[in-house]
Motif scaffolding. Structure first.
Motif, short mmCIF file in Angstrom:
data_model
loop_
_atom_site.label_atom_id
_atom_site.label_comp_id
_atom_site.label_asym_id
_atom_site.label_seq_id
_atom_site.Cartn_x
_atom_site.Cartn_y
_atom_site.Cartn_z
N PRO A 101 -18.09 113.64 66.84
CA PRO A 101 -17.69 112.33 67.39
C PRO A 101 -17.36 112.42 68.87
O PRO A 101 -16.79 113.40 69.35
N HIS A 102 -17.75 111.39 69.58
CA HIS A 102 -17.52 111.32 71.03
C HIS A 102 -16.14 110.73 71.28
O HIS A 102 -15.82 109.65 70.80
N ARG A 103 -15.32 111.46 72.03
CA ARG A 103 -13.97 110.99 72.32
C ARG A 103 -13.89 110.25 73.64
O ARG A 103 -13.01 109.44 73.84
N GLY A 104 -14.76 110.55 74.56
CA GLY A 104 -14.73 109.89 75.86
C GLY A 104 -13.61 110.43 76.74
O GLY A 104 -12.81 111.27 76.33
N ALA A 105 -13.54 109.95 77.93
CA ALA A 105 -12.52 110.37 78.88
C ALA A 105 -11.26 109.55 78.69
O ALA A 105 -11.30 108.38 78.28
N ALA A 106 -10.14 110.14 79.00
CA ALA A 106 -8.87 109.43 78.92
C ALA A 106 -8.83 108.38 80.04
O ALA A 106 -9.41 108.57 81.10
N PRO A 107 -8.16 107.28 79.79
CA PRO A 107 -8.08 106.25 80.84
C PRO A 107 -7.29 106.78 82.04
O PRO A 107 -6.37 107.59 81.90
N LEU A 108 -7.68 106.32 83.21
CA LEU A 108 -7.00 106.73 84.44
C LEU A 108 -5.65 106.04 84.53
O LEU A 108 -5.49 104.90 84.07
N PRO A 109 -4.68 106.70 85.13
CA PRO A 109 -3.37 106.04 85.28
C PRO A 109 -3.49 104.86 86.24
O PRO A 109 -4.22 104.92 87.23
N PRO A 110 -2.78 103.78 85.95
CA PRO A 110 -2.88 102.61 86.84
C PRO A 110 -2.17 102.87 88.16
O PRO A 110 -0.96 103.01 88.23
N THR A 111 -2.95 102.95 89.23
CA THR A 111 -2.37 103.18 90.55
C THR A 111 -2.43 101.91 91.40
O THR A 111 -1.72 101.81 92.38
N MET A 112 -3.33 100.98 91.03
CA MET A 112 -3.40 99.71 91.74
C MET A 112 -3.91 98.64 90.77
O MET A 112 -4.53 98.96 89.77
N SER A 113 -3.66 97.44 91.10
CA SER A 113 -4.10 96.34 90.23
C SER A 113 -5.61 96.14 90.35
O SER A 113 -6.24 96.61 91.30
N ALA A 114 -6.18 95.43 89.40
CA ALA A 114 -7.61 95.14 89.42
C ALA A 114 -7.97 94.30 90.65
O ALA A 114 -9.03 94.48 91.25
N GLU A 115 -7.07 93.38 91.03
CA GLU A 115 -7.33 92.55 92.20
C GLU A 115 -7.36 93.40 93.48
O GLU A 115 -8.20 93.21 94.35
N ALA A 116 -6.42 94.34 93.59
CA ALA A 116 -6.38 95.19 94.77
C ALA A 116 -7.60 96.11 94.82
O ALA A 116 -8.14 96.38 95.91
N ALA A 117 -8.05 96.56 93.68
CA ALA A 117 -9.23 97.43 93.63
C ALA A 117 -10.50 96.66 93.99
O ALA A 117 -11.44 97.23 94.54
N ALA A 118 -10.53 95.35 93.69
CA ALA A 118 -11.72 94.55 93.96
C ALA A 118 -11.80 94.13 95.43
O ALA A 118 -12.87 93.74 95.90
N ARG A 119 -10.70 94.20 96.17
CA ARG A 119 -10.68 93.78 97.57
C ARG A 119 -11.21 94.91 98.45
O ARG A 119 -10.70 96.03 98.38
N PRO A 120 -12.21 94.67 99.29
CA PRO A 120 -12.73 95.74 100.15
C PRO A 120 -11.71 96.15 101.21
O PRO A 120 -10.89 95.35 101.65
N THR A 121 -11.80 97.40 101.58
CA THR A 121 -10.90 97.89 102.65
C THR A 121 -11.51 97.57 104.00
O THR A 121 -12.73 97.51 104.15
N PRO A 122 -10.67 97.35 105.00
CA PRO A 122 -11.21 97.07 106.32
C PRO A 122 -11.94 98.29 106.89
O PRO A 122 -11.48 99.42 106.73
N GLN A 123 -13.05 98.04 107.52
CA GLN A 123 -13.86 99.11 108.11
C GLN A 123 -13.72 99.07 109.63
O GLN A 123 -13.73 98.02 110.23
N ALA A 124 -13.59 100.25 110.22
CA ALA A 124 -13.42 100.32 111.67
C ALA A 124 -14.73 100.36 112.38
O ALA A 124 -15.74 100.71 111.94
#
Length: 86
Positions: free
Chosen positions: A63-86
């Protein structure tokens, strides 16, 4: 995936070598010194193929167990927002 790779390559090498040797046997003048070694290699691949297939089947039933979920370090909204590029 590694075991699948092993099985596929053993099948391919054995089939290709036997086909090449059959074609060379039809024209004995085309036989070369390395053909005996290739025939032994094809026999080896054909002989070890059932063991490789059995191992692949056994791995497919695990049976495939898959990877453990990553710890939440930021919200989904923050992850969806692009970072400013210089």
């Amino acid at each position: 995936y590694r075991q699948l790779h092993v099985v596929l390559h053993k099948e391919f090498r054995a089939r290709r070598t036997w086909a090449d040797l059959r074609a060379a046997a039809r024209r004995p003048a085309t036989l070369r010194r390395g053909d005996a070694r290739r025939a032994l290699a094809a026999a080896y691949h054909a002989a070890t193929l059932p063991l490789a297939r059995r191992r692949l089947g056994r791995l497919a039933r695990v049976p495939h167990r898959g990877a453990a979920p990553l710890p939440p370090t930021m919200s989904a909204e923050a992850a969806a927002r692009p970072t400013p590029q210089a």
